[in-house]
Design an enzyme around this catalytic site. Structure first.
Site, PDB file in Angstrom:
ATOM      1  CG  HIS A  45      63.165  76.237 -14.642  1.00 35.64           C
ATOM      2  ND1 HIS A  45      63.489  74.972 -14.197  1.00 35.64           N
ATOM      3  CD2 HIS A  45      61.813  76.259 -14.688  1.00 35.64           C
ATOM      4  CE1 HIS A  45      62.390  74.266 -13.992  1.00 35.64           C
ATOM      5  NE2 HIS A  45      61.364  75.035 -14.280  1.00 35.64           N
ATOM      6  CD  GLU A  72      66.828  73.812 -16.584  1.00 31.90           C
ATOM      7  OE1 GLU A  72      67.923  73.220 -16.643  1.00 31.90           O
ATOM      8  OE2 GLU A  72      66.336  74.215 -15.510  1.00 31.90           O
ATOM      9  CG  HIS A 192      68.865  69.804  -8.755  1.00 32.89           C
ATOM     10  ND1 HIS A 192      67.945  70.799  -9.035  1.00 32.89           N
ATOM     11  CD2 HIS A 192      68.819  69.619  -7.420  1.00 32.89           C
ATOM     12  CE1 HIS A 192      67.346  71.156  -7.916  1.00 32.89           C
ATOM     13  NE2 HIS A 192      67.853  70.460  -6.917  1.00 32.89           N
TER      14      HIS A 192
END
Length: 240
Positions: A45, A72, A192
């Site tokens: 990410h 991401e 998450h």
């Protein structure tokens, strides 16, 4: 339930590397090792400040990842340019602001319909599958289908927080939204704050779950159990 794939997010490894201004740990070697230890994907990410994974890491990782490479991020112009150049297997669109510490919510896929349609079209033109980060809300799942996403990734932060108090209540919306997603023909990812305590329960309850992306908790566990053993522990939680 079919096999749920584990994609290891190596952002925290990159954060350690960046803290010394060198190439230790070697991010490309970490990606190779995670795959050798059983990971079925590698996730990164890159954020605008490049505080962990940097944009110049992307082509290096694309060249060595042999499973699935998932990038991401918030689809701003730089992200879209870099990602369409690299052409990963999957891009996961996350509504993080530039100063966000971590992802803490999903897209309002209705409000940002036109913006997401444009971003997804660019990624599809590069041959990349697109997943949209969403909260477990049927309205947003339907919106993800409307903008042309291939998959959704459920934000599981609220689930992880509420799991300790009432697991069944914590996962209820995810179960309902997963059924809707399957009916709409959307693939399902999740991520998450999933960890060794809540992962098996989540995977057992959520119909159609295909992939989880886990970084922070897995790296923390690896400090105690070692990276190879930790990846195997997570895989056992997913596919017992």
């Amino acid at each position: 339930m079919g096999t749920v794939r584990l994609s290891v997010n190596i952002n925290k490894i990159a954060l350690i590397r960046n803290s010394r201004g060198s190439n230790q740990p070697d991010l490309a070697q970490i990606a190779r090792d995670c795959e050798a230890y059983g990971a079925q994907g590698i996730t990164v990410h890159p954020r605008p400040d490049e505080r962990h994974v940097r944009f110049d890491d992307l082509p290096v990782l694309k060249a060595v990842v042999t499973t699935e490479f998932n990038i991401e991020g918030n689809p701003d112009p730089r992200f879209l340019k870099e990602v369409t150049n690299v052409k990963p297997h999957q891009a996961t669109l996350v509504p993080d602001g530039p100063q966000a510490l971590t992802s803490d919510s999903g897209w309002d896929t209705v409000k940002y319909h036109d913006f997401l349609v444009d971003a997804i079209a660019q990624l599809h033109a590069a041959g990349t599958r697109v997943s949209i980060f969403v909260d477990a809300d049927e309205h947003f799942v339907e919106g993800a289908k409307a903008v042309g996403a291939d998959r959704i990734e459920f934000y599981t932060g609220h689930f992880a927080k509420d799991f300790l108090k009432n697991p069944a209540e914590a996962v209820k919306n995810h179960v309902q939204c997963a059924k809707l997603a399957v009916n709409l023909g959307l693939g399902i990812n999740a991520g998450h704050d999933l960890n060794l305590k809540n992962l098996k329960y989540y995977a057992d309850q959520v119909e159609g779950l295909q992939e989880v992306s886990i970084g922070h908790a897995l790296v923390c566990d690896a400090l105690y159990f070692g990276l190879q053993n930790t990846i195997q522990m997570y895989l056992r939680q997913l596919n017992q």
